[in-house]
Design an enzyme around this catalytic site. Structure first.
Site, PDB file in Angstrom:
ATOM      1  N   LEU A   5       0.862  -1.176   0.000  1.00 40.40           N
ATOM      2  CA  LEU A   5       0.000   0.000   0.000  1.00 40.40           C
ATOM      3  C   LEU A   5       0.900   1.228   0.000  1.00 40.40           C
ATOM      4  CD1 LEU A   5      -2.638  -1.024   2.694  1.00 40.40           C
ATOM      5  CD2 LEU A   5      -3.114  -0.685   0.264  1.00 40.40           C
ATOM      6  N   ASP A   6       0.528   2.273  -0.750  1.00 39.90           N
ATOM      7  CA  ASP A   6       1.390   3.453  -0.776  1.00 39.90           C
ATOM      8  C   ASP A   6       1.293   4.212   0.549  1.00 39.90           C
ATOM      9  OD1 ASP A   6      -0.692   5.528  -0.902  1.00 39.90           O
ATOM     10  OD2 ASP A   6      -1.050   4.831  -2.947  1.00 39.90           O
ATOM     11  N   LYS A   7       2.163   5.180   0.722  1.00 42.99           N
ATOM     12  CA  LYS A   7       2.300   5.873   2.002  1.00 42.99           C
ATOM     13  C   LYS A   7       0.987   6.445   2.507  1.00 42.99           C
ATOM     14  CE  LYS A   7       4.675   9.756   4.212  1.00 42.99           C
ATOM     15  NZ  LYS A   7       5.567  10.915   4.008  1.00 42.99           N
TER      16      LYS A   7
END
Length: 235
Positions: free
Chosen positions: A100-102
């Site tokens: 999952l991205d930041k």
């Protein structure tokens, strides 16, 4: 046994991920630098960065609720926080499944089982991931149709959703591949900005009410739901 599969069973990542360890010359078999075509037998000694590795007899399977603001990475050159900062040190040997991205949050698996990781993430298996998404402005009916039919997010690159459903707070969006920042790229191409993105289901396993930043072990029933996809990926 092919070396990439052996390393995956050691909990070092999916078979495709551990191939980078081999390519960069970090793996030795019986004192000799190994190649991608190297096979490993029961009596062979395998080392990564000079340390012996063996397949784990019992794997660990965790479900984690990732908060926004944390990178899916073992370390960051800029000193930013990573998901491993939220895990006890004895669990840092595990690898995450389904990046999952930041700025995204929600369901993330951690495991030592490289075979399961490969089966859940390989595009050919099309394992369903479900996200709750809020946008700055409501999508039109045409926007929702385009998400299902396919949107060109950059020259020659077309992405699409497996499912789109309107909810009280936003949208429930299903993906079969989970490419990097896929939902954000799709919606940006339609001139929409994502306000919040949360993964709530992966491979039939739901996040439920687990608090952010917390983890728990997967139940036997949940593992059964993930196992139908657990077939060896192509070499």
């Amino acid at each position: 046994m092919r070396l990439n599969r052996y390393l995956a069973l050691c909990g070092l990542g999916s078979r495709r991920a551990v191939e980078d360890l081999i390519r960069f010359g970090r793996v030795q078999v019986n004192g000799t630098k190994a190649g991608l075509a190297t096979d490993v037998g029961d009596t062979d000694r395998v080392e990564v960065d000079g340390k012996p590795v063996r397949p784990e007899e019992k794997h660990t399977y965790l479900l984690f609720n990732k908060p926004a603001g944390y990178l899916c990475s073992r370390g960051d050159t800029h000193g930013r926080s990573t998901v491993y900062d939220l895990l006890p040190s004895e669990l840092h040997r595990l690898h995450y499944v389904g990046r999952l991205d930041k700025n995204s949050r929600g369901l993330l698996f951690f495991t030592s089982d490289g075979e399961l990781t490969a089966s859940l993430t390989h595009p050919s298996h099309g394992v369903l991931r479900v996200y709750e998404v809020e946008t700055e402005y409501r999508l039109t009916d045409q926007d929702m149709e385009l998400l299902l039919e396919g949107v060109e997010v950059e020259d020659g690159v077309v992405l699409k959703c497996a499912a789109v459903r309107e909810t009280a707070r936003g949208y429930e969006i299903g993906l079969r591949e989970g490419k990097k920042r896929e939902i954000r790229r799709l919606l940006y191409a339609l001139n929409h900005r994502v306000v919040d993105l949360k993964r709530v289901e992966f491979g039939g396993v739901e996040l439920g009410d687990l608090p952010e930043g917390e983890f728990r072990e997967l139940s036997p029933e949940e593992l059964k739901r993930l196992r139908p996809a657990s077939t060896p990926s192509p070499e």
